[in-house]
Each structure stands twice: as structure tokens, then as C-alpha cells.
Enzyme design. Structure first.
Site, short mmCIF file in Angstrom:
data_model
loop_
_atom_site.label_atom_id
_atom_site.label_comp_id
_atom_site.label_asym_id
_atom_site.label_seq_id
_atom_site.Cartn_x
_atom_site.Cartn_y
_atom_site.Cartn_z
N LYS A 78 4.02 7.14 -13.23
CA LYS A 78 3.16 6.06 -14.31
C LYS A 78 2.51 7.27 -15.08
O LYS A 78 1.92 8.28 -14.50
CB LYS A 78 2.33 5.37 -13.19
CG LYS A 78 1.38 4.58 -14.01
CD LYS A 78 0.61 3.55 -13.26
CE LYS A 78 -0.55 4.01 -12.27
NZ LYS A 78 -1.42 3.00 -11.67
N SER B 108 -3.70 -9.57 -5.77
CA SER B 108 -2.88 -8.59 -4.77
C SER B 108 -3.49 -7.58 -4.08
O SER B 108 -2.97 -6.47 -4.13
CB SER B 108 -1.81 -8.25 -5.92
OG SER B 108 -2.34 -7.44 -6.97
N ASP C 60 -5.17 2.47 -4.15
CA ASP C 60 -5.82 1.65 -5.01
C ASP C 60 -5.77 0.27 -4.67
O ASP C 60 -6.76 -0.66 -5.34
CB ASP C 60 -5.33 1.41 -6.31
CG ASP C 60 -4.04 1.19 -6.37
OD1 ASP C 60 -3.38 0.74 -5.38
OD2 ASP C 60 -3.17 1.31 -7.54
N ARG C 61 -5.29 -0.35 -3.34
CA ARG C 61 -5.45 -1.75 -2.83
C ARG C 61 -6.46 -1.62 -1.73
O ARG C 61 -6.47 -0.60 -1.07
CB ARG C 61 -4.17 -2.23 -2.39
CG ARG C 61 -3.09 -2.34 -3.72
CD ARG C 61 -1.86 -3.11 -3.05
NE ARG C 61 -1.14 -3.38 -4.34
CZ ARG C 61 -0.24 -4.39 -4.51
NH1 ARG C 61 -0.07 -5.12 -3.15
NH2 ARG C 61 0.45 -4.66 -5.50
N ASP D 44 -3.49 0.79 0.54
CA ASP D 44 -1.89 0.83 0.27
C ASP D 44 -1.58 2.47 0.16
O ASP D 44 -2.40 3.35 0.29
CB ASP D 44 -1.56 0.01 -0.73
CG ASP D 44 -1.97 0.50 -2.10
OD1 ASP D 44 -3.19 1.63 -2.23
OD2 ASP D 44 -1.40 0.38 -3.28
N ASP E 187 -0.86 4.26 -2.48
CA ASP E 187 -1.59 5.18 -3.38
C ASP E 187 -3.07 5.14 -3.36
O ASP E 187 -3.78 5.53 -4.12
CB ASP E 187 -0.95 4.98 -4.52
CG ASP E 187 -1.00 3.80 -5.25
OD1 ASP E 187 -1.28 2.57 -4.62
OD2 ASP E 187 -1.11 3.65 -6.54
N SER F 5 3.18 2.89 -5.06
CA SER F 5 2.18 2.15 -4.47
C SER F 5 2.51 1.55 -3.09
O SER F 5 3.04 2.26 -2.17
CB SER F 5 1.84 1.12 -5.43
OG SER F 5 0.72 0.28 -5.14
N HIS F 6 2.47 0.10 -3.22
CA HIS F 6 2.81 -0.40 -1.64
C HIS F 6 3.90 -0.60 -1.35
O HIS F 6 4.70 -0.93 -0.18
CB HIS F 6 2.30 -1.79 -1.83
CG HIS F 6 2.77 -2.66 -3.10
ND1 HIS F 6 2.39 -2.30 -4.14
CD2 HIS F 6 3.83 -3.50 -3.04
CE1 HIS F 6 3.16 -2.99 -5.38
NE2 HIS F 6 3.72 -3.82 -4.45
N LYS G 215 -7.56 0.27 -10.08
CA LYS G 215 -8.38 -0.37 -9.08
C LYS G 215 -8.49 0.68 -7.76
O LYS G 215 -7.92 1.73 -7.77
CB LYS G 215 -7.54 -1.49 -8.36
CG LYS G 215 -5.90 -1.42 -8.23
CD LYS G 215 -5.21 -2.60 -7.76
CE LYS G 215 -3.73 -2.52 -7.55
NZ LYS G 215 -2.76 -2.18 -8.65
#
Ligand code: VG1
Ligand code: CO
Length: 542
Positions: free
Chosen positions: A126, A365, A281-282, A277, A279, A113-114, A376
Site C-alpha cells: 500500500k 470491521s 491497525d484493528r 490484527d 498489521d 492486514s487481517h 486506524k
């Protein structure tokens, strides 16, 4: 094709955290490390035989090699079919969508991710279940248990599969479908949003800047924003995914998306700014001279979602993680819908979404999402904001100030103290824990403690319980301070201090957040003896 059974033995520390297993890349590249974990995933879910999985990742260093290992192991474990993003790429929300769309048995998402990428940085893996969401705790606990008793894993001796061409291929007996990572995701966005209204907005001269941070969202944002709704070419910056994200942290916040912030915080800046981010999702949402805190974004989206076609019938309910500000709670109350408070991590939203108890979910976040997938979704949040701006024909700053006038403002900030020695961080948590019983009724820096506890959650759908999910101190007047240790870091311990204060006086809604929160911050410092960390200031403030 002969299946090879390779003897191995358990490796310490393969316990999935807030979002999968995250370690230094070199750890993942170590002998049997990835293989042990992948075999444990298959073992934990009752084997892979006859199953279909979605496989893809954020493109960081080691993504390409790890996918080949996973494909061989899936085939050797008897999987029937793998759906893989072209070049091994899939954003996390796109992977979640494919898992659901093709009614598969789940997916393996390669991402940290981030966290930064590179041979000396971070990697992650994951498992998502058949609902498209991160495996719930019951499953991650079982995966961990399997890592402790593993004695062999199964693989094949095959050449690497060419993932460059879309179409059908195979590994051993397993069929492999290579799909365009963007197409299905884009179709879903078409169904949810009024692309015509968004196009009209761009045609009227509306200017936007999207920072893909050299990460996975680049191709998605290019195709949808520039290719479909008519944002001018060049709207998306840093749009080509790189294995090391250009050397930065692909974390969409004011610290790491510095250039975007500088451009937006100026009178000549674009109307709208956003970033996502590693991946995908943010999201971070910005207006000209305006920063939207993620907690406020969730509240604003909840209040306005009905303006987008996909949510025109209203929302069943909303959910936020415990440290996320309570701003959305008052919107939910106004709408007369349920509002849930869950532990940190998207896996806790899955049951609420599956049971249609919640339609929108969010975390402080920089994560927001809805029941369209079980993750997300960064670009989704950006498109929902665009749809709202296109309908309301107003600025981000006005949307925000209208919202605060109506609902009050939850000043909010998160202070991160990173890479602490684990014992130092744990000592602080113990100091606060020791005071939980005696704090209520006492006054610190003029704030009276109403309630203090260690957060535990009982899932309203399946009744499962999760304990020790953060220490919360509730002060009178709607202020809170929360202490929690990160479950995604790979270097020592990261302490997160979340601070919030409610302001309903209409003349006090445009203060500097750190200023407005100064008393709560002082109280939190006092209670926790934060000076014992030996740090002058937090590493990251959002
Ligand atoms: C952090 C965030 C949390 C988020 C998680 C995964 O976890 O605080 O809200 O769900 O990252 O996000 P932690 O345990 O470090 O606080 V990401 O974009 O990995 O998928
Ligand atoms: Co992410």
C-alpha cells in the site's frame, strides 16, 4: 552505482482495492509483479527523485525480500532517504506516524492486514501519502493507470541491506535510517494517555489479556503494556510476530481470536481483553463475559474520549464508514459535533482528519482511530479504553450498559459469505440493485422500507465523488441492511451483509444480537434471494 533499466510489460489486475494491492503471495513473487507495481507507484506520484519514504511491513512471509526490492528501486529512482523499521517491521499506525513525524513524502507499507500469511496465503502493498494516510482514490486510480502502460522499471545491482542494526546506512546514493519500530509510537501514546492512571489500575489488581495473534503488535504491546504501564508479564499472548501468524488469520474477531474469547467469556476471566490484527491497525475489545461490537466501541470512545488527556478539549467531529452502525451518530448529536458517513476504507477519513472536521473515526470491521495518525490504530483504541476504565473505575460491561441506557442500543452484526464465485456474488448485487427504486414503501417481514439506494459519497473537503459504495436498505425504526462486496479478498468474491436495528426500550437492551436482528436478517435474505448463493450459513459472523 549503475541504475539498471529492466524492460517489462503491464500485468493484469494491479488495481488497488479497499486498502492497497492484495494478492496471493505467489502472485506477488511472480516475475516483475512487485517491481511493476512499485515503479507504477513512483510514476504515479511524479517520480521518487529527491524524496523521502518510510518503508516497513507486518513481517509476513515475503516481507523481508520485498523490502530489499523496494529499497533498490527507490534508490534507483533517485529517492534521497528511506526510513525503515528494524528487520523491516513497522505496524501500519507506526508507519503512518513516522511519515508525519519526519514530514516525508509518503510510505510503502507491506501488509495484507487481517488476511493470512505464508507462501500460499496473502501479501499486500500500500502507498501512503505525505499526510500519513492511505493514498486517496485519485492517486490509487493513477497508480493503476501506470500499471497498464509500464514498459520498464529501475533498480540497482546491490547486495541485500542488513536491516538488523538501528542506525544509518545506504543503498546506492540513497541514505537509509533504520529505526526501532516501537520507540516513536510509544512516545506518541505517552502524550495522548494518562499512563500513570493506567499503571495505578494495573497496580490495583486489574487483569488484562492481549492477543497479538502472532502479528506485528506483539512488540508494541509488550513494550507499552508490560514494559511501561505495569501489566504483569504474560498479559500479552502470541506476542512474537511470525511469518505465517502461527497458521491462523490475524483477524481480531470472535471467530479467529477463539482462545482469547474462551478466556474472557467466563466468570473467572480477566477484567479486560483485546486483540489486534496482522498489521496492528484493528482492535477487538472485550470485558469479562462481554463483547464490545466495534460500532459500539466507536460510540463509547466518542462519548468518553474527553477523559484521556489527548482529547480533554473535546472532539471536533466524528466519522464512520457507511456500514458501521449509527450508534455514534446519536452521541455526536448529544455532543453537538459533526458526524460524517463515508465509504468503507480508511482512505476516506484522511481529508476530514486533515481539515480538523473529524477527531475520531471508526469502522465496523474492528477499526478505530483518531487524528494522531492517518490510519486506524489497534493499540491506541486499547489504551483509550484502558484510560477510560482507569478514570471511571468501572467494568467494560457497566460502561456498555450505561451507554445503552443513555443512547439506546444499535444491535449489529456482519455476515460474511467468503470465496463465492464472482458471478454468483454479482448476481445477488444485481438482484438488490434492480429493486432499489421499487422497495421504498413496501413491507418485508413486517418491516417497511423507508429508503433504498446505492451509496455514493461526495468528500466535503475536496468535493471528489465515489460511487457504488454499497447497497443500503433503510427500514422504519432505525433498522438497516447493507450489501457490499469486499475489496480486500484474494479468493473469488466475498459478500458482506451488514444488519442493524435500533432498540431504545430500556428493558430490551440485553438480548442476543442475532435474535434481536432476526427480522431484519430475514428481510435482507428475502430481498436478496440469498439462498441462491447455495450456502447454509455465513462463513464468519461478527
Ligand atoms: C475490509 C473492511 C474495511 C477495512 C479494510 C482494510 O475491507 O471491511 O472496513 O477498511 O478491510 O482493513 P473490505 O473491502 O474487505 O470490506 V485492514 O485492517 O486491511 O487494513
Ligand atoms: Co489491518
Amino acid at each position: 552505482m549503475d541504475v539498471r533499466t529492466i524492460p517489462t510489460s503491464p500485468i493484469d489486475g494491479q488495481k488497488p482495492g479497499t486498502s492497497g494491492l492484495r494478492k496471493k503471495t505467489r502472485v506477488f513473487m511472480g516475475k516483475h509483479y512487485l517491481e511493476n507495481f512499485v515503479q507504477s507507484v513512483f510514476d504515479a506520484i511524479g517520480g521518487a527523485a529527491g524524496k523521502t519514504f518510510v518503508i516497513g511491513g507486518d513481517g509476513r512471509y515475503f516481507n523481508a525480500a520485498a523490502i530489499q526490492t523496494i529499497l533498490r528501486m527507490a534508490a534507483a529512482n533517485g529517492a534521497k532517504h528511506a526510513i525503515v523499521g528494524q528487520a523491516g517491521l513497522l505496524s501500519t499506525p507506526a508507519a503512518s506516524h513516522l511519515i508525519r513525524k519526519h514530514a516525508t513524502d509518503g510510505g510503502l507499507i507491506l501488509s495484507a492486514s487481517h488476511n493470512p500469511g505464508g507462501v500460499d496465503e496473502d501479501f499486500g502493498l500500500k502507498f501512503n501519502a505525505d499526510n500519513g494516510g492511505p493514498a486517496p482514490e485519485g492517486v490509487t486510480d493513477e497508480i493503476f493507470r501506470k500499471t497498464l502502460e509500464i514498459s520498464s522499471y529501475r533498480t540497482l545491482d546491490t547486495e541485500d541491506l542488513d536491516l538488523s542494526a538501528i542506525g544509518e546506512t545506504s543503498v546506492g546514493q540513497m541514505n537509509v535510517t533504520i529505526v526501532d519500530p516501537v520507540t516513536d509510537y510509544q512516545e506518541m501514546m505517552e502524550d495522548l494517555f494518562d499512563f500513570k492512571a493506567i499503571s495505578d489500575l494495573f497496580n490495583s489488581g486489574f487483569r488484562m489479556r492481549f492477543d497479538a495473534m502472532h502479528a506485528i503488535t506483539g512488540p508494541y504491546a509488550k513494550a507499552i503494556l508490560e514494559g511501561r504501564v505495569g501489566a504483569p508479564e504474560g498479559t500479552v499472548m502470541n506476542s512474537v510476530p511470525k511469518e505465517d501468524f502461527g497458521g491462523g488469520h490475524p483477524d481480531p474477531n470472535p471467530t479467529w481470536a477463539k482462545d482469547l474469547m474462551a478466556e474472557m467469556m467466563s466468570d473467572a476471566g480477566p477484567d479486560f481483553g483485546a486483540a489486534s490484527d496482522g498489521d496492528g491497525d484493528r482492535n477487538m475489545i472485550l470485558g469479562r463475559n462481554t463483547y464490545v461490537s466495534p460500532s459500539d466501541s466507536l460510540a463509547v470512545l466518542t462519548a468518553n474520549a474527553h477523559l484521556a488527556p489527548g482529547y480533554s478539549k473535546g472532539l471536533a467531529g466524528v466519522a464512520r464508514s457507511m456500514p458501521t452502525s449509527c450508534a455514534v451518530d446519536r452521541v455526536a448529536e448529544d455532543l453537538g459535533i459533526e458526524c460524517f458517513e463515508t465509504p468503507t476504507g480508511w482512505k476516506f477519513f484522511g481529508n476530514l482528519l486533515d481539515a480538523s472536521r473529524a477527531t475520531l473515526c471508526g469502522e465496523e470491521s474492528f477499526g478505530t482511530g483518531s487524528d494522531h495518525v492517518r490510519e486506524k490504530d489497534g493499540l491506541w483504541a486499547v489504551l483509550l479504553w484502558l484510560n477510560i476504565l482507569a478514570v471511571r473505575k468501572t467494568t467494560v460491561a457497566e460502561v456498555l450498559s450505561d451507554h445503552w441506557q443513555r443512547f439506546g442500543r444499535n444491535y449489529y452484526s456482519r455476515h460474511d459469505y467468503e470465496a463465492l464465485p464472482t458471478e454468483t456474488a454479482q448476481a445477488l448485487m444485481s438482484r438488490v440493485t434492480d429493486q432499489l427504486k421499487t422497495l421504498p414503501g413496501t413491507t418485508v417481514h413486517g418491516l417497511t422500507v423507508e429508503h433504498a439506494d446505492s451509496f455514493s459519497y461526495q468528500d466535503p473537503v475536496d468535493g471528489s465523488t465515489s460511487v457504488n459504495q454499497g447497497l443500503r436498505i433503510q427500514f422504519d425504526g432505525g433498522a438497516r441492511a447493507i450489501f457490499r462486496l469486499s475489496g480486500t479478498g484474494t479468493d473469488g468474491a466475498t459478500l458482506r451483509l451488514y444488519i442493524e436495528a435500533l432498540e431504545t426500550d430500556p428493558t430490551k437492551l440485553s438480548q442476543d444480537p442475532q435474535q434481536a436482528l432476526s427480522r431484519v436478517i430475514a428481510a435482507a435474505h428475502n430481498i436478496s434471494g440469498i439462498e441462491k448463493l447455495g450456502r447454509d450459513a455465513p462463513d464468519v459472523v461478527t
